[in-house]
Design a protein around this motif. Sequence first.
Motif, PDB file in Angstrom:
ATOM      1  N   PHE A 102      35.959  41.499 114.897  1.00  0.00           N
ATOM      2  CA  PHE A 102      34.831  42.121 114.198  1.00  0.00           C
ATOM      3  C   PHE A 102      33.991  43.164 115.043  1.00  0.00           C
ATOM      4  O   PHE A 102      33.943  44.334 114.579  1.00  0.00           O
ATOM      5  N   GLU A 128      36.518  46.305 115.401  1.00  0.00           N
ATOM      6  CA  GLU A 128      36.784  47.050 114.396  1.00  0.00           C
ATOM      7  C   GLU A 128      35.367  47.867 113.938  1.00  0.00           C
ATOM      8  O   GLU A 128      35.404  49.100 113.363  1.00  0.00           O
ATOM      9  N   ARG A 129      34.333  47.300 114.145  1.00  0.00           N
ATOM     10  CA  ARG A 129      33.004  48.284 114.043  1.00  0.00           C
ATOM     11  C   ARG A 129      32.784  49.142 115.212  1.00  0.00           C
ATOM     12  O   ARG A 129      32.364  50.477 114.665  1.00  0.00           O
ATOM     13  N   GLU A 130      33.257  48.996 116.249  1.00  0.00           N
ATOM     14  CA  GLU A 130      33.147  50.237 117.459  1.00  0.00           C
ATOM     15  C   GLU A 130      34.235  51.210 116.966  1.00  0.00           C
ATOM     16  O   GLU A 130      33.951  52.308 117.143  1.00  0.00           O
ATOM     17  N   LYS A 133      35.281  51.961 114.011  1.00  0.00           N
ATOM     18  CA  LYS A 133      34.630  52.759 112.956  1.00  0.00           C
ATOM     19  C   LYS A 133      33.517  53.808 113.335  1.00  0.00           C
ATOM     20  O   LYS A 133      33.539  54.796 112.999  1.00  0.00           O
ATOM     21  N   LYS A 134      32.672  52.994 114.404  1.00  0.00           N
ATOM     22  CA  LYS A 134      31.690  54.068 114.781  1.00  0.00           C
ATOM     23  C   LYS A 134      32.317  55.178 115.458  1.00  0.00           C
ATOM     24  O   LYS A 134      31.972  56.373 115.413  1.00  0.00           O
TER      25      LYS A 134
END
Length: 326
Positions: A130, A133-135, A137-138
């Motif tokens: 998680f 994937e978040r980093e 996307k950022k």
Amino acid sequence: MGAWRRLLASALVTGRSRILSPQSHHSRLLAPRLVDFFPGTPAAFQGFQGVQRRMSTTTATSAAAAAAGQPDAAATSTAEKPLAEGVEEEETKQAKTETPVSGEPKVVRRNPVSWLSFFLLVATAAALLFVFEREKKKALDAIRNKEMDVKYGPSVGKAAIGGPFKLVNHEGKTVTEKDFLGNWTLMYFGFTSCPDICPDELQKMVQAIDAVDKKSGLKIAPLFVSVDPERDSVEQMKEYVQEFHPRLVGLTGAPEDIKQVAKSFRVYYMKTGDEGDDYLVDHSIIMYLMDPKMEFVNFFGKNYTVDELSQGIMDEVKSHGKTKRS
């Protein structure tokens, strides 16, 4: 304690004829007192009691042999066997009795991976995925926003955006920035083959200028500049802009002219997935508000709603009027 037992045994051997006699008063009193004298080790003196029993048997046998006139073989062997050795034999027997039947300790095997550790492993892997994937996307959003950011020039107090241009409108007429002087203008850069973003932004643009017209009576001139001149011909632009608003003006031109006006307005655009005529154009999603002198006033990004866009335009117009009067 082993040394004490051996010392005591040697002393007992010396006076065994009297002390260890089964009928001896000392023998009956000595055994329990020895046990009391060495608490916690009663098993060590069970050998002593066994020796007593064997000597009692030997004494009886000797008496019988003496009555028969035969030598006492058992007494002789008993006399030759040290008392300490008898004590050690009794201890060995006691130790054998305490040995487990199986002869080997039972080994309990456990599963090295418990359900709790398995659950923690899965939860940790999910959390790491998680966060990754978040980093990711950022990082991608930061790169995209950086490409789409409007860059300002060195001018103090005013952005170096805009300038002269020469394009062709959807009627086939050559126009320049001077043809739009005297009116507030809202410009957007896109292309007619855009699947979703351009139609959404153009729809928002025309709804916002209608809202401004209704609230303040000010008519804003909407302009749509193509960044795909290879496919956006005059005929294509005319058919496209008529679907949105009767005052919407479509502008296209030669690739060099489009490149020049995009550079003046700091617009980013690039072909993606070039396969013949089936390709997309990645570009900035920004609307530029120009004053009646075709000078840049402000820009509005994709995050603005229709109400926010119309209100932002009216605020800029009012602020601009106050600045001019002062």
